[in-house]
Design a protein around this motif. Structure first.
Motif, PDB file in Angstrom:
ATOM      1  N   MET A 139      41.197  50.738  25.016  1.00  0.00           N
ATOM      2  CA  MET A 139      41.535  50.897  26.430  1.00  0.00           C
ATOM      3  C   MET A 139      40.580  50.115  27.324  1.00  0.00           C
ATOM      4  SD  MET A 139      44.248  52.507  26.303  1.00  0.00           S
ATOM      5  CE  MET A 139      44.440  52.576  28.084  1.00  0.00           C
ATOM      6  N   GLU A 140      39.313  50.043  26.936  1.00  0.00           N
ATOM      7  CA  GLU A 140      38.349  49.283  27.724  1.00  0.00           C
ATOM      8  C   GLU A 140      38.709  47.796  27.725  1.00  0.00           C
ATOM      9  OE1 GLU A 140      35.061  48.296  30.049  1.00  0.00           O
ATOM     10  OE2 GLU A 140      36.028  50.222  29.665  1.00  0.00           O
ATOM     11  N   ARG A 141      39.147  47.289  26.586  1.00  0.00           N
ATOM     12  CA  ARG A 141      39.520  45.874  26.527  1.00  0.00           C
ATOM     13  C   ARG A 141      40.788  45.604  27.332  1.00  0.00           C
ATOM     14  NH1 ARG A 141      37.666  43.033  20.917  1.00  0.00           N
ATOM     15  NH2 ARG A 141      35.772  44.247  20.598  1.00  0.00           N
ATOM     16  N   VAL A 142      41.733  46.517  27.265  1.00  0.00           N
ATOM     17  CA  VAL A 142      42.945  46.356  28.074  1.00  0.00           C
ATOM     18  C   VAL A 142      42.585  46.368  29.557  1.00  0.00           C
ATOM     19  CG1 VAL A 142      45.125  47.438  28.712  1.00  0.00           C
ATOM     20  CG2 VAL A 142      44.452  47.332  26.310  1.00  0.00           C
ATOM     21  N   ARG A 143      41.699  47.294  29.944  1.00  0.00           N
ATOM     22  CA  ARG A 143      41.286  47.373  31.350  1.00  0.00           C
ATOM     23  C   ARG A 143      40.598  46.092  31.793  1.00  0.00           C
ATOM     24  NH1 ARG A 143      37.214  47.479  34.274  1.00  0.00           N
ATOM     25  NH2 ARG A 143      35.820  47.349  32.475  1.00  0.00           N
ATOM     26  N   SER A 144      39.650  45.593  30.993  1.00  0.00           N
ATOM     27  CA  SER A 144      38.931  44.384  31.387  1.00  0.00           C
ATOM     28  C   SER A 144      39.847  43.164  31.406  1.00  0.00           C
ATOM     29  CB  SER A 144      37.759  44.149  30.431  1.00  0.00           C
ATOM     30  OG  SER A 144      38.225  43.933  29.112  1.00  0.00           O
ATOM     31  N   TYR A 145      40.894  43.184  30.573  1.00  0.00           N
ATOM     32  CA  TYR A 145      41.831  42.062  30.543  1.00  0.00           C
ATOM     33  C   TYR A 145      42.736  42.062  31.772  1.00  0.00           C
ATOM     34  CZ  TYR A 145      45.426  38.870  28.804  1.00  0.00           C
ATOM     35  OH  TYR A 145      46.306  37.828  28.672  1.00  0.00           O
ATOM     36  N   LEU A 146      43.142  43.248  32.213  1.00  0.00           N
ATOM     37  CA  LEU A 146      44.102  43.342  33.311  1.00  0.00           C
ATOM     38  C   LEU A 146      43.439  43.359  34.685  1.00  0.00           C
ATOM     39  CD1 LEU A 146      46.592  45.990  31.850  1.00  0.00           C
ATOM     40  CD2 LEU A 146      46.863  43.508  31.918  1.00  0.00           C
ATOM     41  N   LEU A 147      42.241  43.962  34.799  1.00  0.00           N
ATOM     42  CA  LEU A 147      41.606  44.141  36.101  1.00  0.00           C
ATOM     43  C   LEU A 147      40.505  43.104  36.308  1.00  0.00           C
ATOM     44  CD1 LEU A 147      41.288  48.047  36.175  1.00  0.00           C
ATOM     45  CD2 LEU A 147      43.151  46.606  37.025  1.00  0.00           C
ATOM     46  N   PRO A 148      40.410  42.523  37.500  1.00  0.00           N
ATOM     47  CA  PRO A 148      39.373  41.517  37.752  1.00  0.00           C
ATOM     48  C   PRO A 148      37.997  42.170  37.892  1.00  0.00           C
ATOM     49  CG  PRO A 148      40.600  41.972  39.760  1.00  0.00           C
ATOM     50  CD  PRO A 148      41.282  42.747  38.668  1.00  0.00           C
ATOM     51  N   GLY A 149      36.959  41.393  37.575  1.00  0.00           N
ATOM     52  CA  GLY A 149      35.592  41.856  37.757  1.00  0.00           C
ATOM     53  C   GLY A 149      35.064  41.456  39.122  1.00  0.00           C
ATOM     54  N   THR A 150      33.933  42.022  39.503  1.00  0.00           N
ATOM     55  CA  THR A 150      33.336  41.723  40.797  1.00  0.00           C
ATOM     56  C   THR A 150      31.888  41.305  40.611  1.00  0.00           C
ATOM     57  OG1 THR A 150      32.673  42.658  42.937  1.00  0.00           O
ATOM     58  CG2 THR A 150      32.803  44.187  41.075  1.00  0.00           C
ATOM     59  N   PRO A 151      31.427  40.295  41.364  1.00  0.00           N
ATOM     60  CA  PRO A 151      30.012  39.908  41.299  1.00  0.00           C
ATOM     61  C   PRO A 151      29.104  40.877  42.052  1.00  0.00           C
ATOM     62  CG  PRO A 151      31.172  38.529  42.861  1.00  0.00           C
ATOM     63  CD  PRO A 151      32.216  39.385  42.213  1.00  0.00           C
ATOM     64  N   ASP A 152      29.670  41.791  42.804  1.00  0.00           N
ATOM     65  CA  ASP A 152      28.866  42.769  43.537  1.00  0.00           C
ATOM     66  C   ASP A 152      28.514  43.914  42.596  1.00  0.00           C
ATOM     67  OD1 ASP A 152      27.549  44.149  45.463  1.00  0.00           O
ATOM     68  OD2 ASP A 152      29.341  44.823  46.536  1.00  0.00           O
ATOM     69  N   THR A 153      27.575  43.648  41.707  1.00  0.00           N
ATOM     70  CA  THR A 153      27.207  44.619  40.690  1.00  0.00           C
ATOM     71  C   THR A 153      25.715  44.539  40.416  1.00  0.00           C
ATOM     72  OG1 THR A 153      27.490  45.228  38.366  1.00  0.00           O
ATOM     73  CG2 THR A 153      27.841  42.926  38.917  1.00  0.00           C
ATOM     74  N   PRO A 154      25.073  45.669  40.148  1.00  0.00           N
ATOM     75  CA  PRO A 154      23.650  45.639  39.779  1.00  0.00           C
ATOM     76  C   PRO A 154      23.425  45.371  38.293  1.00  0.00           C
ATOM     77  CG  PRO A 154      24.386  47.908  39.943  1.00  0.00           C
ATOM     78  CD  PRO A 154      25.556  47.057  40.332  1.00  0.00           C
ATOM     79  N   SER A 155      24.503  45.292  37.511  1.00  0.00           N
ATOM     80  CA  SER A 155      24.390  45.138  36.062  1.00  0.00           C
ATOM     81  C   SER A 155      24.499  43.670  35.686  1.00  0.00           C
ATOM     82  CB  SER A 155      25.484  45.939  35.353  1.00  0.00           C
ATOM     83  OG  SER A 155      25.524  45.630  33.982  1.00  0.00           O
ATOM     84  N   LEU A 156      23.474  43.163  35.002  1.00  0.00           N
ATOM     85  CA  LEU A 156      23.531  41.788  34.548  1.00  0.00           C
ATOM     86  C   LEU A 156      24.589  41.614  33.461  1.00  0.00           C
ATOM     87  CD1 LEU A 156      22.245  39.046  35.002  1.00  0.00           C
ATOM     88  CD2 LEU A 156      20.602  39.571  33.187  1.00  0.00           C
ATOM     89  N   ALA A 157      24.902  42.685  32.724  1.00  0.00           N
ATOM     90  CA  ALA A 157      25.955  42.611  31.709  1.00  0.00           C
ATOM     91  C   ALA A 157      27.305  42.342  32.363  1.00  0.00           C
ATOM     92  CB  ALA A 157      25.995  43.905  30.910  1.00  0.00           C
ATOM     93  N   GLU A 158      27.609  43.011  33.477  1.00  0.00           N
ATOM     94  CA  GLU A 158      28.876  42.774  34.165  1.00  0.00           C
ATOM     95  C   GLU A 158      28.906  41.395  34.804  1.00  0.00           C
ATOM     96  OE1 GLU A 158      29.671  45.919  36.892  1.00  0.00           O
ATOM     97  OE2 GLU A 158      29.557  47.503  35.384  1.00  0.00           O
ATOM     98  N   LEU A 159      27.765  40.953  35.359  1.00  0.00           N
ATOM     99  CA  LEU A 159      27.714  39.616  35.936  1.00  0.00           C
ATOM    100  C   LEU A 159      27.869  38.550  34.857  1.00  0.00           C
ATOM    101  CD1 LEU A 159      27.236  37.765  38.371  1.00  0.00           C
ATOM    102  CD2 LEU A 159      24.769  37.955  37.913  1.00  0.00           C
ATOM    103  N   PHE A 160      27.310  38.794  33.682  1.00  0.00           N
ATOM    104  CA  PHE A 160      27.387  37.843  32.573  1.00  0.00           C
ATOM    105  C   PHE A 160      28.836  37.544  32.211  1.00  0.00           C
ATOM    106  CE2 PHE A 160      27.161  36.459  28.175  1.00  0.00           C
ATOM    107  CZ  PHE A 160      26.045  35.634  28.166  1.00  0.00           C
ATOM    108  N   ALA A 161      29.686  38.572  32.255  1.00  0.00           N
ATOM    109  CA  ALA A 161      31.098  38.389  31.925  1.00  0.00           C
ATOM    110  C   ALA A 161      31.800  37.487  32.926  1.00  0.00           C
ATOM    111  CB  ALA A 161      31.797  39.747  31.860  1.00  0.00           C
ATOM    112  N   LEU A 162      31.287  37.400  34.166  1.00  0.00           N
ATOM    113  CA  LEU A 162      31.850  36.489  35.162  1.00  0.00           C
ATOM    114  C   LEU A 162      31.252  35.088  35.048  1.00  0.00           C
ATOM    115  CD1 LEU A 162      31.943  38.727  38.368  1.00  0.00           C
ATOM    116  CD2 LEU A 162      33.872  38.035  36.959  1.00  0.00           C
ATOM    117  N   LEU A 163      30.000  35.011  34.615  1.00  0.00           N
ATOM    118  CA  LEU A 163      29.322  33.724  34.547  1.00  0.00           C
ATOM    119  C   LEU A 163      29.863  32.851  33.423  1.00  0.00           C
ATOM    120  CD1 LEU A 163      25.612  34.821  35.102  1.00  0.00           C
ATOM    121  CD2 LEU A 163      27.044  33.546  36.706  1.00  0.00           C
TER     122      LEU A 163
END
Length: 685
Positions: free
Chosen positions: A119-143
């Motif tokens: 479900m996490e992979r489906v969510r990340s595939y369908l929903l866009p990410g945001t650079p407004d995050t304190p987590s470098l892991a989430e930013l890494f996925a955008l970079l």
């Protein structure tokens, strides 16, 4: 993604004092600029020195991002203001973000559950990410993008050295040490969890490697912060030994699952444990390279491989196919193993086994003859589509179960079971059990045995089903003055079974259902064994009080030996009846075409219309349709089962040409081995 920025604009926009989201966006645009194909003059303005336009012969194959990375380093080395601004932005991103999450959490499921990860992979595939995050892991996925692994691996040593000089690694050491501690704690918790702990062997847990992980990680941290090289090397070696022991202990879970049933949740948790130990090893390599005095180049190279590993994990985390391929392989293999065990009973290798198959198939054909009239009876009731399909499926399922309990056979059930057995033979050949031409000839022998068994099954089914249905029609005509199946139903049979219609497509679709039933049979048996239901039936106090100890034991053995057959036959019957109805509800009209059932229907049509129908082209087109149905029923189900079994066993057919030549040679020299039983063992070669 094409970047709308050039290098001059990017460097001018670098502002360490900008809000967090703007600094993160700047980093995203910088990576986009690195990837963007185009001339450097357009991207970098007057500061480009036409680097991309004047490539040397050695640079012709260098990836564009690497060339642009060199260009960026050159510009920053020449312009102090730009260098200070870019270093300030990078430093502020590192200071303002949770760096530990990148090293300790990125690529791992928040909960050790296959379903939650799906479900996490489906969510990340369908929903866009945001650079407004304190987590470098989430930013890494955008970079970074999955394709970035190619150019990261191609960064050369001099460029790495320039990057290291521009962006020193200070400040990352503490984050990596924290990540090592967190990862070791996660491995320790997984090892203590009942899902893995109860399935590891006692020998693998000698020395309590999971118990010692947290303390060992703490000692590594202390030695590194104290800059004690001797103590650091000792503690790192000890921690690596513990991690290796933990991996070996987790590996013993697979043997338990092979014997007692596979759970995707347990497989997933064991894989997560192994991946975390490998991440710790990678972080230790990076820390040691960075810690060693005077080894800046080695530290930069190790950091590059850490980045490459993280981007690789990012690519895997985006793929649903990779998730199923990685964690579903063991379950697929277990299902294939169960089918292979059953399929061995369907392969005849001697004269006696061949005639036993003919008798079993004849018995199955007799039951299918009754099933044919049951189908016409359900059609005559005029039920709604769903209930008509349900009762037709119940009719099929009952017949298949009766055939199974009487130890008879339906020919089309064989391919999906025998294909895994054939794949097991090929796996033995690939594994080195036999060598060279002898290995190929052994495999061809098994192919001949399988085809001969399938021919015997089909001949036995049809040779009994057709005359019994025809006889029943004639007896009904003699006794009651009308056949059981009337002329209107007979004409409908001639219209539907003809090869001139969609019979071939429907027969292939039926082959898919035959294959699906074998998967269901294997999965249900695995579930039955995993939850130890045979032991529960045999020893549960309430069941023993109701049945008695001896009867409970007999019931346990009966269910253990029949659960796969019941699941496969019931699921096949219900799918044959219900799946076409459900597909018709949402899409194009689909019907099933089963060779034995179709033969029974054609016999009923002949009994209703009489001998003159033999002179019509429509009848013989139906005969051709039944021949095609048999080939497609068998071929499609066998091909699908064989492909799954090969994938589950990790077998690749590199010897396809050699095997194909051997089969053609056998067909040319001894074609009867594919049809008739051997009077004695056939000589190989």
């Amino acid at each position: 993604m094409a970047s709308g920025w050039d290098l001059t604009a990017l460097l001018n926009a670098a502002d360490p004092a900008a809000p967090r989201v703007e600094r993160h966006l700047w980093a995203v645009h910088l990576l986009e600029w690195l990837r963007h194909e185009g001339s450097s003059r357009q991207a970098g303005g007057d500061q480009s020195n036409d680097q991309d336009d004047k490539r040397s012969p050695g640079e012709a194959t260098t990836p564009t991002p690497v060339l642009r990375l060199r260009q960026l380093c050159q510009v920053l080395e020449r312009h102090e203001a730009h260098r200070a601004a870019v270093q300030g932005v990078v430093g502020s991103i590192a200071r303002g973000a949770d760096v530990v999450s990148l090293f300790a959490d990125f690529g791992f499921a928040p909960r050790a559950s296959f379903s939650s990860e799906l479900m996490e992979r489906v969510r990340s595939y369908l929903l866009p990410g945001t650079p407004d995050t304190p987590s470098l892991a989430e930013l890494f996925a955008l970079l970074f993008e999955p394709a970035d692994t190619a150019w990261i691996a191609r960064i050369d040593g001099p460029t790495l050295a320039r990057i290291a000089a521009l962006w020193p690694a200070e400040g990352w050491r503490e984050a990596m040490l924290d990540a090592v501690a967190f990862l070791c704690s996660a491995v320790r918790a997984a090892g203590f969890g009942s899902a893995l702990r109860l399935r590891m062997t006692d020998a693998a847990l000698v020395g309590d490697p999971f118990m010692q992980l947290a303390a060992a990680a703490s000692r590594v941290r202390a030695a590194m912060l104290d800059a004690d090289s001797g103590a650091l090397q000792r503690e790192v070696n000890f921690l690596r030994a513990l991690l290796d022991a933990c991996r070996r202990a987790a590996a013993t879970v697979a043997a338990h699952l092979e014997e007692f049933g596979v759970s995707l949740h347990i497989v997933f948790e064991a894989d997560q444990l192994r991946a975390r130990t490998e991440r710790v090893e990678l972080l230790l390599d990076t820390l040691l390279a960075e810690h060693a005095p005077g080894e800046t180049a080695d530290a930069a190279d190790q950091a590059r491989w850490l980045l490459h590993a993280l981007v690789t994990v990012h690519a895997q985390r985006r793929s649903l196919r990779a998730l199923f391929a990685q964690h579903g392989t063991q379950l697929a293999r277990q299902v294939a193993e169960r089918s292979a065990e059953t399929g061995e009973h369907y392969i005849t290798r001697s004269h006696e086994e061949y005639h036993a198959m003919l008798r079993a198939a004849a018995g199955g054909g007799a039951v299918i003859a009754l099933t044919t009239f049951g189908k016409f009876a359900v059609m005559a009731l005029g039920l709604s589509a769903f209930w008509g399909g349900f009762w037709a499926g119940a009719n099929y399922a009952t017949s298949f179960v009766v055939i199974m309990l009487l130890h008879w056979t339906v020919a089309t059930k064989q391919p999906a079971m025998t294909a895994p057995a054939l794949a097991a033979t090929l796996a033995q050949v690939r594994g080195g059990a036999t060598e060279g031409d002898a290995a190929v000839e052994s495999f061809v022998d098994e192919v001949a045995n399988l085809i001969r068994s399938q021919v015997a099954g089909i001949v036995g089914n049809l040779a009994m089903c057709f005359p019994l249905v025809l006889l029943a029609q004639w007896l009904a005509q003699a006794v009651w003055g009308a056949p059981l199946v009337g002329a209107s139903e007979a004409m409908h049979v001639l219209e539907t079974l003809t090869l001139l219609g969609p019979t071939a497509l429907f027969a292939a679709f039926t082959g898919v259902l035959l294959f699906a039933s074998s998967l269901i049979a294997g999965w249900v048996e695995n579930w039955f064994v995993l939850h130890r239901l045979d032991s529960a039936i045999a020893w549960n106090p309430r069941i023993q009080a109701r049945l008695g100890a001896n009867r409970a034991q007999r019931w346990a053995r009966w269910w253990r030996s029949h659960i796969s057959g019941l699941a496969g036959n019931i699921s096949l019957g219900l799918m044959l009846g219900l799946v076409p109805v459900l597909i018709d509800f949402v899409g194009p009209a689909v019907e099933v075409r089963h060779v034995t059932l179709g033969t029974g229907q054609l016999a009923a049509a002949l009994g209703a219309l009489g001998w003159p129908v033999l002179q019509s082209a429509e009848f013989w087109w139906c005969v051709a349709g039944i021949a095609a149905t048999g080939i497609l029923n068998v071929g499609v189900s066998f091909w699908l089962a064989f492909k799954v079994a090969l994938r589950a066993r990790g077998v690749q057919l590199r010897e396809r040409a050699q095997i194909a030549r051997a089969i053609r040679r056998r067909l040319w020299t001894r074609p009867l081995t594919f049809v008739l039983p051997p009077p004695r063992a056939w000589p190989s070669g």
